[in-house]
Design an enzyme around this catalytic site. Structure first.
Site, PDB file in Angstrom:
ATOM      1  N   LYS A   1      43.546  20.537 -14.670  1.00 54.90           N
ATOM      2  CA  LYS A   1      44.624  19.904 -14.466  1.00 54.90           C
ATOM      3  C   LYS A   1      44.335  18.603 -13.959  1.00 54.90           C
ATOM      4  O   LYS A   1      44.978  17.673 -13.860  1.00 54.90           O
ATOM      5  CB  LYS A   1      45.663  20.768 -13.324  1.00 54.90           C
ATOM      6  CG  LYS A   1      46.315  21.872 -14.035  1.00 54.90           C
ATOM      7  CD  LYS A   1      47.148  22.423 -12.845  1.00 54.90           C
ATOM      8  CE  LYS A   1      47.931  23.740 -13.653  1.00 54.90           C
ATOM      9  NZ  LYS A   1      46.949  24.824 -13.906  1.00 54.90           N
TER      10      LYS A   1
ATOM     11  N   HIS B   1      43.780  27.695 -11.722  1.00 59.64           N
ATOM     12  CA  HIS B   1      45.178  27.093 -12.033  1.00 59.64           C
ATOM     13  C   HIS B   1      45.082  25.930 -11.100  1.00 59.64           C
ATOM     14  O   HIS B   1      45.619  24.759 -11.895  1.00 59.64           O
ATOM     15  CB  HIS B   1      46.014  28.164 -10.868  1.00 59.64           C
ATOM     16  CG  HIS B   1      47.420  27.598 -11.193  1.00 59.64           C
ATOM     17  ND1 HIS B   1      48.130  27.527 -12.359  1.00 59.64           N
ATOM     18  CD2 HIS B   1      48.504  26.991 -10.058  1.00 59.64           C
ATOM     19  CE1 HIS B   1      49.324  27.047 -12.291  1.00 59.64           C
ATOM     20  NE2 HIS B   1      49.457  26.985 -11.040  1.00 59.64           N
TER      21      HIS B   1
ATOM     22  N   CYS C   1      55.328  28.242 -14.298  1.00 58.90           N
ATOM     23  CA  CYS C   1      53.775  27.715 -14.357  1.00 58.90           C
ATOM     24  C   CYS C   1      53.021  28.955 -14.957  1.00 58.90           C
ATOM     25  O   CYS C   1      51.805  28.531 -15.378  1.00 58.90           O
ATOM     26  CB  CYS C   1      53.366  27.142 -13.354  1.00 58.90           C
ATOM     27  SG  CYS C   1      54.741  25.786 -12.707  1.00 58.90           S
TER      28      CYS C   1
ATOM     29  N   PHE D   1      55.982  29.313  -9.482  1.00 63.15           N
ATOM     30  CA  PHE D   1      57.172  29.353  -8.651  1.00 63.15           C
ATOM     31  C   PHE D   1      57.848  30.822  -8.856  1.00 63.15           C
ATOM     32  O   PHE D   1      57.767  31.327 -10.067  1.00 63.15           O
ATOM     33  CB  PHE D   1      58.249  28.375  -8.980  1.00 63.15           C
ATOM     34  CG  PHE D   1      57.926  26.958  -8.353  1.00 63.15           C
ATOM     35  CD1 PHE D   1      56.983  26.601  -7.738  1.00 63.15           C
ATOM     36  CD2 PHE D   1      59.131  25.987  -8.402  1.00 63.15           C
ATOM     37  CE1 PHE D   1      56.727  25.405  -6.798  1.00 63.15           C
ATOM     38  CE2 PHE D   1      58.800  24.673  -7.785  1.00 63.15           C
ATOM     39  CZ  PHE D   1      57.723  24.457  -7.085  1.00 63.15           C
TER      40      PHE D   1
ATOM     41  N   GLU E   1      44.045  29.830  -3.655  1.00 59.80           N
ATOM     42  CA  GLU E   1      43.042  30.012  -4.880  1.00 59.80           C
ATOM     43  C   GLU E   1      41.805  30.211  -4.122  1.00 59.80           C
ATOM     44  O   GLU E   1      41.116  31.147  -4.895  1.00 59.80           O
ATOM     45  CB  GLU E   1      43.126  29.093  -5.661  1.00 59.80           C
ATOM     46  CG  GLU E   1      42.820  29.456  -7.157  1.00 59.80           C
ATOM     47  CD  GLU E   1      43.184  28.443  -8.431  1.00 59.80           C
ATOM     48  OE1 GLU E   1      42.774  28.802  -9.454  1.00 59.80           O
ATOM     49  OE2 GLU E   1      43.796  27.800  -8.152  1.00 59.80           O
TER      50      GLU E   1
ATOM     51  N   HIS F   1      49.729  18.973 -14.321  1.00 60.70           N
ATOM     52  CA  HIS F   1      50.496  20.269 -14.459  1.00 60.70           C
ATOM     53  C   HIS F   1      51.315  20.417 -15.918  1.00 60.70           C
ATOM     54  O   HIS F   1      52.498  19.665 -15.596  1.00 60.70           O
ATOM     55  CB  HIS F   1      50.870  20.643 -13.335  1.00 60.70           C
ATOM     56  CG  HIS F   1      51.175  21.997 -12.882  1.00 60.70           C
ATOM     57  ND1 HIS F   1      51.446  23.059 -14.220  1.00 60.70           N
ATOM     58  CD2 HIS F   1      51.392  22.875 -11.806  1.00 60.70           C
ATOM     59  CE1 HIS F   1      51.850  24.193 -13.539  1.00 60.70           C
ATOM     60  NE2 HIS F   1      51.729  24.034 -12.436  1.00 60.70           N
TER      61      HIS F   1
END
Length: 757
Positions: free
Chosen positions: A306, A274, A142, A371, A285, A311
């Site tokens: 998002k 994010h 991502c 990830f 975050e 996402h």
């Protein structure tokens, strides 16, 4: 030091809220979500059924008929790429000076039930747009889209390209959806980042940005949209899927990006977060914001788009970079939608809830976390006028450690012995018995690919005699190279989804992302420096070495591990014979596939000298050229001319058997006629990305130790005579320069020149 300013001159995007940048921005600022119930009936298997989907007509309506037969990933990418190029008004660019860096998380299914090469989408975009310069497929899950923009800036600074098209793409895939559902990471409603935080929605889309030097843009009359002032990469070194709850890696990425830009936290006007909507990500975050900005955190507007599009995985960083550019251009912060009145009242940070906000801004930070523990931060700012700058320093970079994990041997001493004795072990599996290279609690849960990569990294670290304190490990980088990632995890996960999509193998899913193995190396060795993952077939390792050298030259690291690993089992081995053909031989067919890993420790020559290290070789030059209407032989000759115009003492080729060997042999004989030619595949078989890393290791060993793989069984060369090839392993004493070739046929050809120190 003021380096050459790099700017963005064109953007393109297609996602759930828009088929182009204008519609995208209009819907973001009007607060209109694109997240809807999934239309595909297959997804009725899942309780959570919301996603950001792109209507088919948005894609088909922007493509010529000749593109309609392409897979959905390529079609999405081409729509956004063509928009960006048109927006930039590029005109004619010499193909060799036009690069492509594409971020991608998911492999693209093919019609036979397997997967295309990861780099296939980048090849399609580059060939359609005539881009024959550097070509990189970056797969840091991502974080890939933002990572791609940073790597594009490096290609401009090193002078390898005049223009780079950087972006990301990923479609909505059933298997990936099943994996996130299995992790219980999906929300049953349209997601609400930073407020309800009960899960994410997946999305799909593509975005591209045209990146070029400011002076070039102004000279051709283009209007710079934003300056890529800096970027920062980091590794969490924490967990395969969960972010470090302390926010340590995210903090490092932002601070490195600001340092790269020569800015402070006080300069930041807006943060594009994010913001996935999962509890773990949103909590992490918020800690990043408070740690980075301190008392000022509550006054820095931060939002997540998002909440509009879901996402988009490998596309996310690129889509959000486009949103950041548009925010700068329009002096407006897009909102985070989904906030209730109660959530607004209780928020301790400014998430621009529900309504876009006019906001004069000069500096924007765009953050992405992934990830595998990959973090990427971009700093974009309002472009200024042309200004004087200094060239990127010509920092010497040396190879100080080699760690092979191959069927022919584990460790550099076993490799040396095999070379000296003329032994081969084509198709043999590496043996890791007798030693555990990681804590047992980690080792027993790792897949085979991660074990090989970790073992190779440990062995290279030991070979380099590195002894660094904990603080120094924070700045050691890892660039992971792989052609296909873990076959074991991919096959295991796919089989579990076919059996029952509601009970996927979640452990396998966490290792399906191609950067997972690089993350495992970072976690095991405690390395938190710059990190990325490169997926360009057998050319992956040489491109990864390029990225490592650039990181050192740009002052982002002093030491970087270049780790390459691949394994049999992804569908390639079934089509290859078990025989042991000889590279370049007329009677040989394709090599047997093999598993293995090879790691190289590279560091600045100054750092190596300061600690008393003895380098194997210096990385003198490298070049990567892409196939765009040029024959393979001409492509190889162009790469050789770029790095070895004065010749070389030895050439280590990329041949893996079959007819393609002839093109490489003819190119070498025409360009470096006096140098003996050899190849590594006769030792091991085709280890894909690790073949490229092994070639580099063998070039370094030839310089340092005077040994190289001999083609003793070569009888009928496809080009030249047997005298043009290395026939004895000890016939290379006195090698001062070794030319190492790498190849992803039909895509990228690489040439790296190593020199004696």
């Amino acid at each position: 030091m003021v380096l050459r300013p790099v700017v963005i001159t064109g953007v393109g995007v297609i996602c759930a809220v828009g088929r182009d940048p204008e519609e995208f921005w209009l819907r973001l600022t009007s607060g209109e979500s694109g997240i809807t119930a999934v239309r595909d009936e297959r997804f009725a298997a899942f309780e959570a059924r919301f996603a950001g989907q792109v209507p088919d007509e948005w894609i088909e309506g922007q493509l010529p008929d000749s593109d309609h037969s392409l897979d959905r990933t390529a079609r999405l990418a081409l729509v956004a790429a063509r928009q960006a190029v048109a927006h930039a008004g590029l005109g004619e660019i010499p193909a060799g000076r036009f690069g492509v860096v594409l971020g991608k998380c998911q492999a693209t299914p093919d019609q036979g039930g397997g997967y295309q090469p990861m780099h296939a989408t980048a090849d399609t975009v580059a060939s359609r747009l005539g881009a024959g310069g550097p070509r990189i497929l970056v797969s840091t899950a991502c974080a890939a889209g933002g990572n791609a923009v940073g790597l594009a800036k490096d290609k401009i600074l090193t002078g390898e390209a005049d223009v780079v098209l950087a972006g990301g793409v990923d479609p909505l895939l059933f298997g990936t959806y099943a994996g996130f559902a299995g992790l219980q990471a999906l929300s049953s409603n349209p997601c609400a980042p930073y407020s309800r935080s009960d899960g994410l929605n997946l999305g799909e889309g593509a975005a591209f940005l045209v990146v070029e030097p400011l002076d070039r843009a102004l000279a051709r009359g283009a209007e710079p949209l934003a300056e890529v002032a800096g970027y920062g990469l980091s590794a969490d070194a924490y967990h395969a899927t969960a972010p470090d709850p302390t926010g340590r890696g995210g903090v490092s990425a932002v601070r490195r990006a600001l340092a790269d830009a020569g800015l402070s936290t006080d300069d930041v006007d807006y943060v594009n977060g994010h913001g996935t909507g999962t509890p773990a990500n949103d909590a992490m975050e918020k800690k990043v914001m408070r740690t980075v900005f301190g008392e000022r955190a509550a006054a820095v507007p931060t939002s997540s788009i998002k909440s509009f599009i879901g996402h988009t995985l490998g596309a996310a960083g690129a889509v959000e970079a486009v949103a950041s550019v548009l925010a700068l251009r329009n002096a407006t912060a897009p909102p985070t939608i989904g906030f209730t009145d109660e959530a607004i009242a209780s928020a301790t940070l400014d998430f621009v809830p529900n309504t876009a906000r006019a906001l004069p801004m000069d500096v924007v930070v765009s953050n992405n976390y992934a990830f595998g523990g990959n973090n990427a931060s971009l700093v974009l700012r309002t472009p200024g006028p042309a200004r004087s700058y200094e060239a990127l320093p010509a920092t010497d970079v040396v190879v100080t450690g080699i760690g092979p994990v191959l069927g022919i041997g584990t460790g550099v001493d076993q490799l040396r012995a095999a070379l000296a004795e003329g032994r081969s072990a084509v198709g043999a599996e590496p043996v890791l018995d007798g030693r555990t290279f990681a804590p047992r609690s980690l080792w027993r849960h790792m897949n085979h690919l991660s074990r090989m990569a970790i073992a190779a990294s440990r062995l290279a670290w030991e070979d380099a005699k590195l002894k660094l304190g904990r603080a120094a490990l924070e700045n050691v980088g890892v660039v992971f190279a792989t052609a296909a990632g873990s076959a074991e995890s991919t096959l295991g996960f796919d089989e579990s989804v076919l059996a029952n999509p509601n009970k996927p193998a979640v452990l396998s899913f966490s290792n399906v992302v191609l950067n997972a193995t690089g993350g495992a190396v970072c976690q095991t060795l405690g390395l938190r420096g710059v990190t990325t993952t490169i997926c360009n077939g057998n050319a992956s390792a040489s491109i990864a070495l390029d990225c490592a050298v650039e990181a050192i030259r740009c002052g982002k690291a002093e030491v970087v591990l270049v780790v390459a690993a691949d394994e049999v089992g992804d569908g390639v081995a079934t089509s290859l014979p078990p025989a042991s053909p000889v590279p370049y031989d007329e009677g040989s067919s394709a090599m047997a596939a093999a598993s293995g890993a090879v790691c190289l420790v590279v560091e600045s020559a100054a750092h190596a000298a300061a600690r008393g290290a003895t380098p194997y070789a210096r990385v003198a030059a490298s070049s990567h050229s892409s196939a765009t209407g040029m024959g393979e032989q001409a492509l190889i000759e162009r790469g050789i001319a770029a790095v070895a115009s004065e010749g070389a003492d030895l050439v280590v080729g990329s041949a893996v058997g079959g007819e393609r060997d002839a093109e490489e042999a003819r190119a070498v004989l025409a360009s470096v006629p006096g140098a003996p030619l050899t190849a590594s595949a006769g030792l091991t078989g085709d280890v894909r990305s690790a073949t490229g890393a092994l070639n580099l290791a063998l070039g370094a060993l030839a310089i340092a130790d005077g040994v190289a793989p001999a083609l003793t069984d070569l009888a009928r060369p496809r080009a030249g005579s047997v005298e043009n090839y290395l026939r004895k392993p000890d016939a290379v004493s006195g090698v001062r320069t070794a030319l190492v070739l790498s190849s992803a046929p039909g895509s990228v050809r690489g040439a790296t020149l190593l020199e004696a120190v």
